[in-house]
Design a protein around this motif. Sequence first.
Motif, mmCIF file in Angstrom:
data_model
loop_
_atom_site.group_PDB
_atom_site.id
_atom_site.type_symbol
_atom_site.label_atom_id
_atom_site.label_comp_id
_atom_site.label_asym_id
_atom_site.label_seq_id
_atom_site.Cartn_x
_atom_site.Cartn_y
_atom_site.Cartn_z
ATOM 1 N N ILE A 13 47.853 85.218 82.936
ATOM 2 C CA ILE A 13 46.140 84.725 83.245
ATOM 3 C C ILE A 13 46.299 84.944 84.614
ATOM 4 O O ILE A 13 45.212 85.492 85.317
ATOM 5 C CB ILE A 13 46.060 83.641 82.530
ATOM 6 N N VAL A 14 47.298 84.208 85.431
ATOM 7 C CA VAL A 14 47.005 84.284 86.896
ATOM 8 C C VAL A 14 46.883 85.707 87.570
ATOM 9 O O VAL A 14 46.136 85.810 88.330
ATOM 10 C CB VAL A 14 48.255 83.534 87.475
ATOM 11 N N HIS A 15 47.649 86.395 86.870
ATOM 12 C CA HIS A 15 47.845 87.730 87.384
ATOM 13 C C HIS A 15 46.672 88.382 87.253
ATOM 14 O O HIS A 15 45.933 89.193 88.035
ATOM 15 C CB HIS A 15 49.056 88.654 86.602
ATOM 16 N N LYS A 16 45.838 88.450 85.815
ATOM 17 C CA LYS A 16 44.625 88.885 85.651
ATOM 18 C C LYS A 16 43.474 88.127 86.483
ATOM 19 O O LYS A 16 42.572 89.105 87.159
ATOM 20 C CB LYS A 16 44.161 88.723 84.214
ATOM 21 N N LEU A 17 43.502 87.069 86.789
ATOM 22 C CA LEU A 17 42.634 86.343 87.751
ATOM 23 C C LEU A 17 42.456 87.063 89.037
ATOM 24 O O LEU A 17 41.743 87.025 89.912
ATOM 25 C CB LEU A 17 42.726 85.097 87.634
ATOM 26 N N GLU A 18 44.056 86.917 89.459
ATOM 27 C CA GLU A 18 44.254 87.465 91.012
ATOM 28 C C GLU A 18 43.782 88.917 90.966
ATOM 29 O O GLU A 18 43.559 89.172 92.482
ATOM 30 C CB GLU A 18 45.628 87.176 91.301
ATOM 31 N N SER A 19 43.840 89.659 90.048
ATOM 32 C CA SER A 19 43.406 90.972 90.279
ATOM 33 C C SER A 19 42.057 91.276 90.772
ATOM 34 O O SER A 19 41.696 92.217 91.354
ATOM 35 C CB SER A 19 43.500 91.947 89.016
ATOM 36 N N GLY A 20 41.226 90.263 90.508
ATOM 37 C CA GLY A 20 39.794 90.556 90.998
ATOM 38 C C GLY A 20 38.917 91.427 89.979
ATOM 39 O O GLY A 20 37.954 91.758 90.168
ATOM 40 N N GLU A 21 39.421 92.176 88.965
ATOM 41 C CA GLU A 21 38.735 92.882 88.200
ATOM 42 C C GLU A 21 38.457 92.445 86.904
ATOM 43 O O GLU A 21 37.743 93.245 86.184
ATOM 44 C CB GLU A 21 39.888 94.081 87.983
ATOM 45 N N THR A 22 38.359 91.193 86.771
ATOM 46 C CA THR A 22 37.978 90.490 85.616
ATOM 47 C C THR A 22 36.477 89.974 85.767
ATOM 48 O O THR A 22 36.184 89.353 86.813
ATOM 49 C CB THR A 22 38.684 89.173 85.230
ATOM 50 N N PRO A 23 35.716 90.627 84.681
ATOM 51 C CA PRO A 23 34.332 90.243 84.837
ATOM 52 C C PRO A 23 34.263 88.520 84.719
ATOM 53 O O PRO A 23 34.979 87.912 83.994
ATOM 54 C CB PRO A 23 33.679 90.562 83.452
ATOM 55 N N LEU A 24 32.839 87.856 85.368
ATOM 56 C CA LEU A 24 32.967 86.393 85.463
ATOM 57 C C LEU A 24 33.202 85.831 84.369
ATOM 58 O O LEU A 24 33.729 84.638 84.179
ATOM 59 C CB LEU A 24 31.577 86.170 86.011
ATOM 60 N N ALA A 25 32.326 86.190 83.108
ATOM 61 C CA ALA A 25 32.508 85.325 81.830
ATOM 62 C C ALA A 25 33.795 85.297 81.248
ATOM 63 O O ALA A 25 34.297 84.241 80.991
ATOM 64 C CB ALA A 25 31.618 85.878 80.789
ATOM 65 N N GLU A 26 34.738 86.516 81.253
ATOM 66 C CA GLU A 26 35.989 86.433 81.017
ATOM 67 C C GLU A 26 37.052 85.506 81.894
ATOM 68 O O GLU A 26 37.856 85.186 81.315
ATOM 69 C CB GLU A 26 36.668 87.815 80.963
ATOM 70 N N ALA A 27 36.833 85.672 83.515
ATOM 71 C CA ALA A 27 37.680 84.912 84.019
ATOM 72 C C ALA A 27 37.359 83.289 83.745
ATOM 73 O O ALA A 27 38.234 82.840 83.961
ATOM 74 C CB ALA A 27 37.233 85.149 85.631
ATOM 75 N N ILE A 28 36.451 83.013 83.460
ATOM 76 C CA ILE A 28 35.938 81.473 83.343
ATOM 77 C C ILE A 28 36.738 81.052 82.093
ATOM 78 O O ILE A 28 37.322 80.150 81.937
ATOM 79 C CB ILE A 28 34.609 81.175 83.069
ATOM 80 N N ASP A 29 36.755 82.151 81.041
ATOM 81 C CA ASP A 29 37.265 81.769 79.638
ATOM 82 C C ASP A 29 38.917 81.781 80.146
ATOM 83 O O ASP A 29 39.693 80.693 79.512
ATOM 84 C CB ASP A 29 37.320 82.657 78.678
ATOM 85 N N LEU A 30 39.457 82.732 80.760
ATOM 86 C CA LEU A 30 40.847 82.635 81.321
ATOM 87 C C LEU A 30 40.944 81.334 82.217
ATOM 88 O O LEU A 30 42.433 80.844 81.806
ATOM 89 C CB LEU A 30 41.153 84.130 82.078
#
Length: 71
Positions: A13-30
């Motif tokens: 999850i941290v890796h996905k969030l740090e990538s900066g490529e996750t849409p906002l709604a998904e980032a909030i869920d993550l």
Amino acid sequence: MTFEAALRELEAIVHKLESGETPLAEAIDLYERGNALRARCAERLDAAQARIEAIRLDAEGRATTTPFNAG
């Protein structure tokens, strides 16, 4: 869920969030999922620390309750 599995998922999850490529709604869920996993890992670590404190012995072989210090 084991501590190791929770930690692996949290790291992903941290890796996905740090990538900066996750849409906002998904980032909030993550982030919410990651926060729940962090809390679970903290609980497991606290429980492990309590077990370590419970089995520590002093020089005479008596159990002590000296707090565990991981350094």
